[in-house]
Design a protein around this motif. Structure first.
Motif, PDB file in Angstrom:
ATOM      1  N   ALA A  32      12.584 123.141  -6.157  1.00  0.00           N
ATOM      2  CA  ALA A  32      12.395 122.085  -7.160  1.00  0.00           C
ATOM      3  C   ALA A  32      11.299 122.441  -8.166  1.00  0.00           C
ATOM      4  CB  ALA A  32      12.060 120.764  -6.474  1.00  0.00           C
ATOM      5  N   GLY A  33      10.394 123.364  -7.788  1.00  0.00           N
ATOM      6  CA  GLY A  33       9.295 123.723  -8.671  1.00  0.00           C
ATOM      7  C   GLY A  33       8.252 122.636  -8.783  1.00  0.00           C
ATOM      8  N   THR A  34       7.973 121.951  -7.667  1.00  0.00           N
ATOM      9  CA  THR A  34       7.004 120.861  -7.699  1.00  0.00           C
ATOM     10  C   THR A  34       5.800 121.168  -6.815  1.00  0.00           C
ATOM     11  OG1 THR A  34       8.274 119.715  -5.976  1.00  0.00           O
ATOM     12  CG2 THR A  34       8.645 119.030  -8.263  1.00  0.00           C
ATOM     13  N   LEU A  35       4.627 120.832  -7.341  1.00  0.00           N
ATOM     14  CA  LEU A  35       3.362 120.936  -6.623  1.00  0.00           C
ATOM     15  C   LEU A  35       3.002 119.544  -6.140  1.00  0.00           C
ATOM     16  CD1 LEU A  35       0.547 122.146  -5.860  1.00  0.00           C
ATOM     17  CD2 LEU A  35      -0.124 121.670  -8.221  1.00  0.00           C
ATOM     18  N   HIS A  36       2.721 119.400  -4.838  1.00  0.00           N
ATOM     19  CA  HIS A  36       2.393 118.103  -4.238  1.00  0.00           C
ATOM     20  C   HIS A  36       0.961 118.154  -3.724  1.00  0.00           C
ATOM     21  CE1 HIS A  36       6.685 116.792  -4.004  1.00  0.00           C
ATOM     22  NE2 HIS A  36       6.830 118.095  -4.135  1.00  0.00           N
ATOM     23  N   GLU A  77       5.342 118.951 -11.915  1.00  0.00           N
ATOM     24  CA  GLU A  77       6.532 119.782 -12.058  1.00  0.00           C
ATOM     25  C   GLU A  77       6.180 121.070 -12.791  1.00  0.00           C
ATOM     26  OE1 GLU A  77       9.931 117.756 -13.628  1.00  0.00           O
ATOM     27  OE2 GLU A  77       9.598 116.017 -12.339  1.00  0.00           O
ATOM     28  N   LEU A  78       6.609 122.212 -12.223  1.00  0.00           N
ATOM     29  CA  LEU A  78       6.402 123.538 -12.801  1.00  0.00           C
ATOM     30  C   LEU A  78       7.745 124.261 -12.814  1.00  0.00           C
ATOM     31  CD1 LEU A  78       3.119 124.350 -10.874  1.00  0.00           C
ATOM     32  CD2 LEU A  78       3.310 123.899 -13.321  1.00  0.00           C
ATOM     33  N   PRO A  79       7.834 125.400 -13.490  1.00  0.00           N
ATOM     34  CA  PRO A  79       9.111 126.131 -13.497  1.00  0.00           C
ATOM     35  C   PRO A  79       9.453 126.689 -12.118  1.00  0.00           C
ATOM     36  CG  PRO A  79       7.634 126.923 -15.234  1.00  0.00           C
ATOM     37  CD  PRO A  79       6.843 126.013 -14.362  1.00  0.00           C
ATOM     38  N   PRO A  80      10.640 126.392 -11.592  1.00  0.00           N
ATOM     39  CA  PRO A  80      11.034 126.982 -10.310  1.00  0.00           C
ATOM     40  C   PRO A  80      11.502 128.428 -10.501  1.00  0.00           C
ATOM     41  CG  PRO A  80      12.740 125.493 -11.093  1.00  0.00           C
ATOM     42  CD  PRO A  80      11.607 125.421 -12.089  1.00  0.00           C
ATOM     43  N   PRO A  81      11.504 129.285  -9.504  1.00  0.00           N
ATOM     44  CA  PRO A  81      10.943 129.003  -8.187  1.00  0.00           C
ATOM     45  C   PRO A  81       9.422 129.084  -8.209  1.00  0.00           C
ATOM     46  CG  PRO A  81      11.733 131.257  -8.237  1.00  0.00           C
ATOM     47  CD  PRO A  81      12.083 130.640  -9.573  1.00  0.00           C
TER      48      PRO A  81
END
Length: 199
Positions: free
Chosen positions: A35-39, A56-60
């Protein structure tokens, strides 16, 4: 070992990776590669992830680590395996020099001696183990990330907690996360950038 994990996050992540403890903000940090997400969220946050901040960042998005000067650096792209012999994913080192890694497809975490011998294993209620990390104020909580990726509906009936993050407390003490001084792709530092409060 005859211990059972607690559910840390029951979010339907596609592929959990790069779990670590950010002592700067007292948060557990992890990414969803696909998803390219940092939690980022508190150790005692809501299991459904509603207390977490998500970027949200660029996946992968393979990994995120702290920068010594503040903020984070992100690895965009695939990682290369370190251990062989198992479908390993994720790696953590404890203060006794033992390695802990997930077995993707095996629903377990292996503990390796410093000489490379498997010493013990932990069972996880999801087959796709993707990441392991020590966290918490004393680094005595082992977090285990899992994936829903490539699972069929039937697989998810058998393993409904797939994509969740589990925790084992008191098994070992981890080492602090290294901070890197060189800038790559940066993520705003929540301690200094007020814009991250909107995430």
């Amino acid at each position: 070992m005859d211990v059972h994990p607690q559910v840390f996050r029951d979010t339907p992540a596609i592929l959990v990776e790069s779990i670590w403890w950010d002592a700067r903000t007292d948060e557990v940090v992890w990414v969803d590669i696909t998803a390219g997400t940092l939690h980022r969220g508190p150790i005692d946050g809501a299991v459904d992830g509603s207390d977490d901040r998500v970027t949200e960042l660029p996946p992968p998005l393979s990994a995120v680590q702290p920068r010594a000067a503040g903020g984070y650096i992100a690895a965009l792209g695939p990682l290369e395996p370190f251990l062989v012999g198992y479908d390993s994913d994720g790696l953590a080192l404890d203060t006794d020099g033992r390695f802990w890694n997930g077995v993707n497809g095996g629903g377990r975490v292996l503990r390796w001696s410093p000489d490379g011998t498997v010493e013990d294993e932990l069972s996880v209620p999801a087959p796709g183990v993707t990441s392991v990390a020590f966290g918490g104020p004393e680094l005595t909580t082992l977090f285990v990330g899992t994936a829903r990726e490539n699972l069929t509906e039937a697989d998810l009936v058998d393993a409904p907690l797939s994509g969740g993050i589990f925790r084992f407390d008191g098994l070992a003490t981890g080492r602090p996360v290294n901070s890197y001084g060189r800038r790559s792709t940066s993520v705003p530092d929540p301690a200094t950038d007020p814009a991250t409060d909107r995430i």
